[in-house]
Design a protein around this motif. Structure first.
Motif, PDB file in Angstrom:
ATOM      1  N   THR A 185       0.758  -1.243  -0.678  1.00 44.72           N
ATOM      2  CA  THR A 185      -0.098   0.212   0.465  1.00 44.72           C
ATOM      3  C   THR A 185       0.519   0.981  -0.086  1.00 44.72           C
ATOM      4  OG1 THR A 185      -1.468  -1.053   0.752  1.00 44.72           O
ATOM      5  CG2 THR A 185      -2.352   1.547   1.372  1.00 44.72           C
ATOM      6  N   ALA A 186       2.130   1.220   0.904  1.00 50.80           N
ATOM      7  CA  ALA A 186       3.355   2.433   0.670  1.00 50.80           C
ATOM      8  C   ALA A 186       3.385   2.393  -0.828  1.00 50.80           C
ATOM      9  CB  ALA A 186       4.265   2.163   1.747  1.00 50.80           C
ATOM     10  N   VAL A 187       3.820   2.021  -1.326  1.00 50.17           N
ATOM     11  CA  VAL A 187       4.412   2.031  -2.815  1.00 50.17           C
ATOM     12  C   VAL A 187       2.932   2.604  -3.738  1.00 50.17           C
ATOM     13  CG1 VAL A 187       4.950   0.656  -4.787  1.00 50.17           C
ATOM     14  CG2 VAL A 187       5.940  -0.107  -2.721  1.00 50.17           C
ATOM     15  N   VAL A 188       1.980   2.050  -3.320  1.00 50.43           N
ATOM     16  CA  VAL A 188       1.269   2.666  -4.390  1.00 50.43           C
ATOM     17  C   VAL A 188       0.757   3.951  -3.881  1.00 50.43           C
ATOM     18  CG1 VAL A 188      -1.733   2.445  -4.940  1.00 50.43           C
ATOM     19  CG2 VAL A 188       0.036   0.660  -4.737  1.00 50.43           C
ATOM     20  N   CYS A 189       1.524   4.404  -2.566  1.00 44.86           N
ATOM     21  CA  CYS A 189       0.575   5.959  -2.274  1.00 44.86           C
ATOM     22  C   CYS A 189       2.322   6.493  -2.666  1.00 44.86           C
ATOM     23  CB  CYS A 189       0.892   6.092  -0.442  1.00 44.86           C
ATOM     24  SG  CYS A 189      -0.893   5.659   0.259  1.00 44.86           S
ATOM     25  N   LEU A 190       3.560   6.135  -2.613  1.00 46.46           N
ATOM     26  CA  LEU A 190       4.588   6.266  -3.572  1.00 46.46           C
ATOM     27  C   LEU A 190       4.051   6.852  -4.605  1.00 46.46           C
ATOM     28  CD1 LEU A 190       7.109   4.516  -0.986  1.00 46.46           C
ATOM     29  CD2 LEU A 190       6.598   7.162  -1.167  1.00 46.46           C
ATOM     30  N   GLY A 191       3.768   5.928  -5.231  1.00 46.97           N
ATOM     31  CA  GLY A 191       3.068   5.673  -7.037  1.00 46.97           C
ATOM     32  C   GLY A 191       2.820   6.971  -7.283  1.00 46.97           C
ATOM     33  N   MET A 192       1.839   7.218  -6.163  1.00 46.24           N
ATOM     34  CA  MET A 192       0.254   8.239  -7.068  1.00 46.24           C
ATOM     35  C   MET A 192       1.029   9.988  -6.884  1.00 46.24           C
ATOM     36  SD  MET A 192      -2.590   6.287  -7.818  1.00 46.24           S
ATOM     37  CE  MET A 192      -3.456   8.462  -7.598  1.00 46.24           C
TER      38      MET A 192
END
Length: 159
Positions: free
Chosen positions: A147-154
């Protein structure tokens, strides 16, 4: 996003992804392979893994992911306010670190404290106290970091 913020966000993303990938690999291969072993062999292998994982390469990613997320939040906050995505990624990285410190490491330490596998009176009981809980916490911290990776991607997309 400034070039420096972009760089620190990319580094945070890569490091977070590496740690998430480590937990994913445990869940989808290592622990599945160990599941078929007898209790003493399982304990012996996990004790060795728990020592081996403590190395500079893993620690660089493990501690670097939240550190670079924090640097990114700090850079953004100093400029014009931190992105909600980077704040969320930082919080998730910290949560995964805390899960590891509060759940997985104590389980690893208890497994190590059980002693030499050949000398353990009830290896099945030692394994039972470790395996299910460790796997559940590993999956939890893995999902948190994905989920953190997704947030950083966003955050990198500017959303």
């Amino acid at each position: 996003m400034t070039p420096t913020e972009q760089l620190t966000t990319i580094v945070a993303t890569v490091l977070t992804g590496l740690v998430a990938g480590t937990y994913f690999a445990y869940a989808t291969s290592v622990m599945l392979a160990l599941r078929g072993l007898d209790d003493r062999t399982f304990i012996e292998v996990m004790q060795k893994i728990n020592v081996t994982i403590q190395n500079p390469v893993f620690f660089a990613a493990f501690f670097g992911a939240p550190a670079f997320a924090a640097v990114t939040v700090g850079l953004q906050a100093a400029k014009d306010g931190a992105s909600g995505w980077t704040i969320a990624a930082l919080a998730l990285n910290i949560a995964a670190l805390l899960i590891t410190v509060a759940a997985n490491v104590p389980l690893n330490n208890a497994l190590d404290a059980a002693g030499e596998p050949a000398a353990i009176a009830e290896p099945g009981a030692v394994r039972a106290r470790f395996e299910r809980a460790w796997n559940a916490w590993n999956a939890t911290r893995g999902v948190v970091l994905i989920t953190a990776v997704v947030c950083l991607g966003m955050a990198l997309r500017g959303r």
